[in-house]
Write an enzyme that holds these catalytic residues in place. Structure first.
Site, PDB file in Angstrom:
ATOM      1  N   ARG A   1      44.982  47.995  35.441  1.00  0.00           N
ATOM      2  CA  ARG A   1      45.254  47.241  34.214  1.00  0.00           C
ATOM      3  C   ARG A   1      44.293  47.639  33.096  1.00  0.00           C
ATOM      4  O   ARG A   1      44.100  46.899  32.146  1.00  0.00           O
ATOM      5  CB  ARG A   1      45.157  45.739  34.500  1.00  0.00           C
ATOM      6  CG  ARG A   1      46.095  45.277  35.616  1.00  0.00           C
ATOM      7  CD  ARG A   1      46.080  43.779  35.759  1.00  0.00           C
ATOM      8  NE  ARG A   1      46.639  43.149  34.575  1.00  0.00           N
ATOM      9  CZ  ARG A   1      46.258  41.961  34.109  1.00  0.00           C
ATOM     10  NH1 ARG A   1      45.294  41.293  34.729  1.00  0.00           N
ATOM     11  NH2 ARG A   1      46.813  41.442  33.043  1.00  0.00           N
TER      12      ARG A   1
ATOM     13  N   ARG B   1      45.369  40.545  28.809  1.00  0.00           N
ATOM     14  CA  ARG B   1      46.710  40.058  28.508  1.00  0.00           C
ATOM     15  C   ARG B   1      46.922  39.913  26.999  1.00  0.00           C
ATOM     16  O   ARG B   1      48.030  40.124  26.495  1.00  0.00           O
ATOM     17  CB  ARG B   1      46.956  38.702  29.176  1.00  0.00           C
ATOM     18  CG  ARG B   1      47.038  38.752  30.686  1.00  0.00           C
ATOM     19  CD  ARG B   1      47.418  37.389  31.274  1.00  0.00           C
ATOM     20  NE  ARG B   1      47.233  37.380  32.711  1.00  0.00           N
ATOM     21  CZ  ARG B   1      46.191  36.839  33.336  1.00  0.00           C
ATOM     22  NH1 ARG B   1      45.235  36.250  32.629  1.00  0.00           N
ATOM     23  NH2 ARG B   1      46.095  36.877  34.650  1.00  0.00           N
TER      24      ARG B   1
ATOM     25  N   ASN C   1      37.299  29.759  37.582  1.00  0.00           N
ATOM     26  CA  ASN C   1      38.552  30.358  37.132  1.00  0.00           C
ATOM     27  C   ASN C   1      38.988  29.791  35.782  1.00  0.00           C
ATOM     28  O   ASN C   1      39.484  30.519  34.913  1.00  0.00           O
ATOM     29  CB  ASN C   1      39.640  30.144  38.180  1.00  0.00           C
ATOM     30  CG  ASN C   1      39.562  31.165  39.297  1.00  0.00           C
ATOM     31  OD1 ASN C   1      39.973  32.306  39.142  1.00  0.00           O
ATOM     32  ND2 ASN C   1      39.023  30.766  40.441  1.00  0.00           N
TER      33      ASN C   1
ATOM     34  N   CYS D   1      34.711  30.420  48.698  1.00  0.00           N
ATOM     35  CA  CYS D   1      34.950  29.180  49.433  1.00  0.00           C
ATOM     36  C   CYS D   1      35.586  29.435  50.795  1.00  0.00           C
ATOM     37  O   CYS D   1      35.502  28.591  51.692  1.00  0.00           O
ATOM     38  CB  CYS D   1      35.847  28.250  48.617  1.00  0.00           C
ATOM     39  SG  CYS D   1      35.212  27.847  46.983  1.00  0.00           S
TER      40      CYS D   1
END
Length: 462
Positions: free
Chosen positions: A78, A28, A315, A51
């Protein structure tokens, strides 16, 4: 000079939460013309929810692909050069390169880097004992592991399962196997299931598990696994008993997967995880970052490093790493150790320190336990809830909260997580302006009832 290498190259080891979050965030910030990104993943999948595996095995999630947040094709679209079924086998930090092996062909090659991200995750603990590698014995950490277990369940005639260990994975897998119609025995070396709770709270989980039809065997150490025809598992043996088994799931826990880092001489902590600074840069390294289940993180309550393998942390680590590797600036301040789980309709939550954690770091504390309800007592379907709270002696600083109850219990732990992060005292917590209506809470929320009782006990002990 080869113009293709005039741009920087970011190499990522590990294609799940931390690794691909880092790669995506870096992309990004910098386009393909500025930064080439190469990611290695030894499995078949990327960016998935580990999970969610027990809920897939149990049938709550019907399609494996529902657990995948972003496919390899989406990453490649991407301009992230993702190489599946490729395992990194060596780090050359001085030469700034990694050696990788194609898992299927065995072919090896070196790839150079300008910046490196280590996100190798954790591996299930497999005790060193006879029979642990037998057919029908499974650890559950990756989607490949989950698929292998499902294949075993579908190909096994017998309906007897033994789960070794009663932590989060063990408890969740026991429920999943019950849902699939298995007779389930959980062998646990602790005095109660869920060692992340104090034993007096773990006993509530014990009662709920037995209510589901799960046989709990506590204070028992597995010494070997017996095999039968074709080398398949047939029983689990402890010092005192033998438990027939057609399938065995290892739910003992995980360890940081840091063999690569150790071999390269990178710094590891007391729990075997990589040590980083607040920017998630590996200590002593200028261009190497690490995140996810392979690192240790700062516990904001105890002030010590801990290994807490959770997707939420992974994350966040990835976002921080990707920002820094992409030329920006971000930090990860630490955690308070919040986690939730469930056994059928019983919700289990904790944050902060247990009693033994507080003892270990030399903190004196007061402990209170209260019984309350999830809603106003007169409102339909109000269910019981037990809240345990620890507060520091004299100062009253909140140290930890554990909650066990039915619907509406688990996420109440978030109140305590915010209070811990803010360094609040239990006295300050009693003034929190929480939402109230009879369908959602008693006039005094159970967490605040515990805070009032803890505050009174702190005042009385001063």
């Amino acid at each position: 000079m080869n113009m293709s290498r005039a741009r920087e190259r970011l190499v990522v080891i590990g294609g799940d939460a931390a690794g691909m979050s880092a790669a995506s965030q870096a992309r990004r910030l910098k386009g393909p013309g500025e930064l080439e990104i190469v990611a290695f993943e030894r499995g078949h999948f990327t960016s998935y929810s580990a999970c969610g595996i027990p809920y897939w095995v149990g049938g709550d999630v019907t399609d494996r692909d529902e657990l995948v947040a972003r496919t390899p094709e989406e990453h490649r679209a991407r301009e992230i050069g993702l190489r599946l079924r490729t395992e990194v086998t060596e780090l050359d930090l001085d030469g700034q390169r990694v050696r990788a092996r194609d898992v299927d062909s065995g072919e090896e090659s070196w790839t150079s880097y300008d910046k490196l991200v280590i996100a190798t995750g954790a591996r299930p603990i497999r005790p060193d004992m006879p029979g642990v590698d037998a057919a029908g014995v499974h650890g559950v950490q990756t989607l490949d592991d989950g698929q292998a277990l499902l294949d075993t369940l579908e190909g096994t005639r017998g309906r007897r399962a033994v789960v070794v260990g009663a932590g989060y994975i063990g408890v969740e897998m026991a429920e999943a196997l019950i849902k699939r119609g298995y007779e389930v025995t959980v062998v646990n070396r602790g005095s109660e299931p869920m060692s992340t709770l104090d034993p007096d709270m773990g006993c509530l989980v014990h009662e709920a598990m037995e209510g589901l039809g799960i046989t709990m065997v506590n204070d028992a150490e597995v010494t070997k696994i017996l095999t039968g025809d074709g080398g398949r598992v047939r029983a689990v043996v402890t010092q005192e008993s033998e438990f027939p088994a057609d399938v065995v799931v290892l739910g003992i826990g995980v360890r940081p997967e840091t063999a690569l880092a150790r071999a390269a001489g990178l710094p590891l902590g007391a729990h075997g995880g990589l040590l980083t600074d607040r920017s998630m840069r590996v200590r002593g390294q200028e261009n190497v970052w690490a995140g996810g289940d392979c690192v240790e993180v700062l516990d904001l309550v105890s002030g010590q490093e801990r290994h807490i393998p959770l997707g939420t942390h992974a994350n966040k680590h990835g976002q921080v790493i990707g920002t820094n590797a992409g030329g920006g600036y971000a930090t990860f301040p630490g955690v308070v150790g919040t986690a939730v789980s469930k056994v059928c309709d019983l919700e289990i939550a904790r944050t902060g320190l247990r009693e033994k954690d507080a003892h270990r770091v030399g903190l004196r504390f007061e402990s209170v336990t209260i019984e309350s309800t999830s809603r106003a007592g007169y409102y339909p379907n109000a269910s019981p809830m037990t809240v345990k709270m620890l507060a520091e002696h004299r100062t009253g600083r909140l140290l930890g909260v554990q909650i066990v109850g039915r619907e509406g219990a688990g996420k109440r732990v978030d109140i305590a997580a915010v209070a811990l992060t803010a360094g609040m005292t239990v006295e300050q917590m009693t003034a929190l302006d929480l939402g109230y209506a009879p369908p959602f809470s008693p006039v005094w929320d159970p967490v605040l009832v515990a805070a009032r009782k803890a505050a009174a006990k702190v005042r009385g002990s001063s």
